[in-house]
Design a protein around this motif. Structure first.
Motif, PDB file in Angstrom:
ATOM      1  N   LEU A 171     -14.837  33.549  28.654  1.00 23.69           N
ATOM      2  CA  LEU A 171     -14.874  34.553  27.594  1.00 23.69           C
ATOM      3  C   LEU A 171     -14.715  35.957  28.172  1.00 23.69           C
ATOM      4  O   LEU A 171     -14.061  36.808  27.560  1.00 23.69           O
ATOM      5  N   ALA A 172     -15.273  36.201  29.346  1.00 28.68           N
ATOM      6  CA  ALA A 172     -15.130  37.511  29.988  1.00 28.68           C
ATOM      7  C   ALA A 172     -13.669  37.803  30.306  1.00 28.68           C
ATOM      8  O   ALA A 172     -13.212  38.940  30.179  1.00 28.68           O
ATOM      9  N   VAL A 173     -12.922  36.775  30.731  1.00 34.35           N
ATOM     10  CA  VAL A 173     -11.490  36.949  30.981  1.00 34.35           C
ATOM     11  C   VAL A 173     -10.758  37.215  29.669  1.00 34.35           C
ATOM     12  O   VAL A 173      -9.967  38.161  29.550  1.00 34.35           O
ATOM     13  N   ALA A 174     -11.031  36.390  28.652  1.00 36.15           N
ATOM     14  CA  ALA A 174     -10.354  36.541  27.366  1.00 36.15           C
ATOM     15  C   ALA A 174     -10.667  37.887  26.726  1.00 36.15           C
ATOM     16  O   ALA A 174      -9.815  38.464  26.038  1.00 36.15           O
ATOM     17  N   ALA A 175     -11.877  38.404  26.969  1.00 36.02           N
ATOM     18  CA  ALA A 175     -12.281  39.681  26.381  1.00 36.02           C
ATOM     19  C   ALA A 175     -11.733  40.885  27.137  1.00 36.02           C
ATOM     20  O   ALA A 175     -11.939  42.023  26.720  1.00 36.02           O
TER      21      ALA A 175
ATOM     22  N   ARG B  56      -4.264  34.635  24.465  1.00 38.90           N
ATOM     23  CA  ARG B  56      -3.461  33.818  25.359  1.00 38.90           C
ATOM     24  C   ARG B  56      -4.014  33.885  26.781  1.00 38.90           C
ATOM     25  O   ARG B  56      -4.439  34.935  27.250  1.00 38.90           O
ATOM     26  N   LEU B  57      -3.983  32.748  27.468  1.00 43.11           N
ATOM     27  CA  LEU B  57      -4.472  32.647  28.838  1.00 43.11           C
ATOM     28  C   LEU B  57      -3.411  31.952  29.688  1.00 43.11           C
ATOM     29  O   LEU B  57      -2.530  31.276  29.171  1.00 43.11           O
TER      30      LEU B  57
ATOM     31  N   LYS C 211     -12.323  41.089  32.947  1.00 40.35           N
ATOM     32  CA  LYS C 211     -11.865  40.784  34.304  1.00 40.35           C
ATOM     33  C   LYS C 211     -10.505  40.113  34.177  1.00 40.35           C
ATOM     34  O   LYS C 211     -10.236  39.413  33.192  1.00 40.35           O
ATOM     35  N   PRO C 212      -9.617  40.319  35.152  1.00 41.11           N
ATOM     36  CA  PRO C 212      -8.270  39.751  35.028  1.00 41.11           C
ATOM     37  C   PRO C 212      -8.190  38.260  35.278  1.00 41.11           C
ATOM     38  O   PRO C 212      -7.248  37.611  34.828  1.00 41.11           O
ATOM     39  N   ALA C 213      -9.164  37.678  35.975  1.00 44.12           N
ATOM     40  CA  ALA C 213      -9.060  36.258  36.320  1.00 44.12           C
ATOM     41  C   ALA C 213     -10.409  35.711  36.741  1.00 44.12           C
ATOM     42  O   ALA C 213     -11.325  36.462  37.084  1.00 44.12           O
TER      43      ALA C 213
END
Length: 279
Positions: free
Chosen positions: A51-55, A89-90, A58-60
């Motif tokens: 969720l931190a990446v999707a939000a 999108r991921l 952080k980039p990855a």
């Protein structure tokens, strides 16, 4: 029309999430057929990191919960999206057996920013050095070449892939993956070393300032603290990298204020010295 028999209803984006559903997704898709059982606490942490990446915080993230391959990870992400956790999108990036989950736009912007950075924030910790130092121009230019190749790879992969989760495999010939991972994971400065010496480095007994970033994620569970970042900078380089660190903190705070999945951001640091440091 409701979901078909046996299907799970998709949760609205931004709504509260079912912790048991997130734990089941991790255990069934990432641990199926294996003897170990992913602890519920780790499954919720993993969901929080996704969720931190999707939000856009952080980039990855680097997947390190087991031997799941791209197919298992794609199914896991599909389950999370059904639960309403990651509507954006991921991208799954494979590199020499490692799997990274990327926020495509943020990852590309991070790579582009490191290509423009002057001085380049690459910290040379080769075993032959007496103490850590910033890379020289020749070494930095080599790293930039690898980052530019990765940026082109990600752009091409995104341009030719449809769907909520894209994937690609990069062949990092001659790359120092420790450096590339540090950049992709969003660290303000990345370690590098001469690969001729293996992964040996000069960080043993060197004072390191360890930065930790945590936030609460009430969408997943009240009281759940998610570790978003953890990285170190040699204390001797913190003054030289102060502007880089200050800019990184400011950008993180801006990204945090632009999202609603996490609350109570905490950025802390402490100095440690260890007999040996593995990178």
């Amino acid at each position: 029309m409701g979901p078909a028999a046996g299907e799970e209803a998709e949760a609205p984006a931004g709504s509260a999430l079912s912790a048991p559903r997130l734990v089941a997704a991790a255990r069934e898709e990432l641990g199926a057929g294996r003897r170990w059982r992913l602890p519920a606490a780790r499954a919720l942490q993993l969901a929080g990191e996704v969720l931190a990446v999707a939000a856009g915080l952080k980039p990855a993230l680097l997947y390190d919960c087991g031997a799941a391959g791209p197919a298992e990870l794609r199914r896991y992400l599909a389950r999370l999206m059904e639960a309403g956790l990651a509507p954006r999108r991921l991208h799954l990036l494979g590199a020499e057996g490692s799997a990274l989950l990327l926020h495509p736009g943020l990852a590309r912007r991070r790579l582009a920013a490191m290509l423009r950075a002057h001085p380049p924030p690459f910290m040379d910790v080769s075993a032959g050095r007496q103490c850590p130092g910033l890379c020289g121009p020749v070494e930095a230019e080599t790293i930039r070449g690898h980052l530019a190749a990765l940026l082109a790879h990600l752009g091409a992969a995104e341009a030719t892939t449809a769907g909520p989760v894209s994937s690609s495999e990069v062949v990092p010939t001659g790359w120092n993956l420790c450096t590339i991972m540090g950049v992709l994971l969003g660290y303000p400065a990345a370690y590098t070393f001469t690969t001729e010496e293996g992964a040996e480095n000069c960080l043993g007994l060197t004072p390191l300032r360890v930065f930790t970033v945590q936030a609460s994620c009430p969408r997943i569970r009240d009281g759940l603290r998610v570790q978003i970042y953890s990285f170190s900078i040699p204390e001797s380089l913190c003054t030289e990298l102060k502007e880089v660190l200050d800019t990184w903190c400011d950008e993180l705070k801006q990204a945090f204020s632009a999202q609603s999945d996490f609350v109570d951001l905490c950025i802390s640091s402490e100095v440690v010295s260890l007999p040996a440091v593995a990178l």
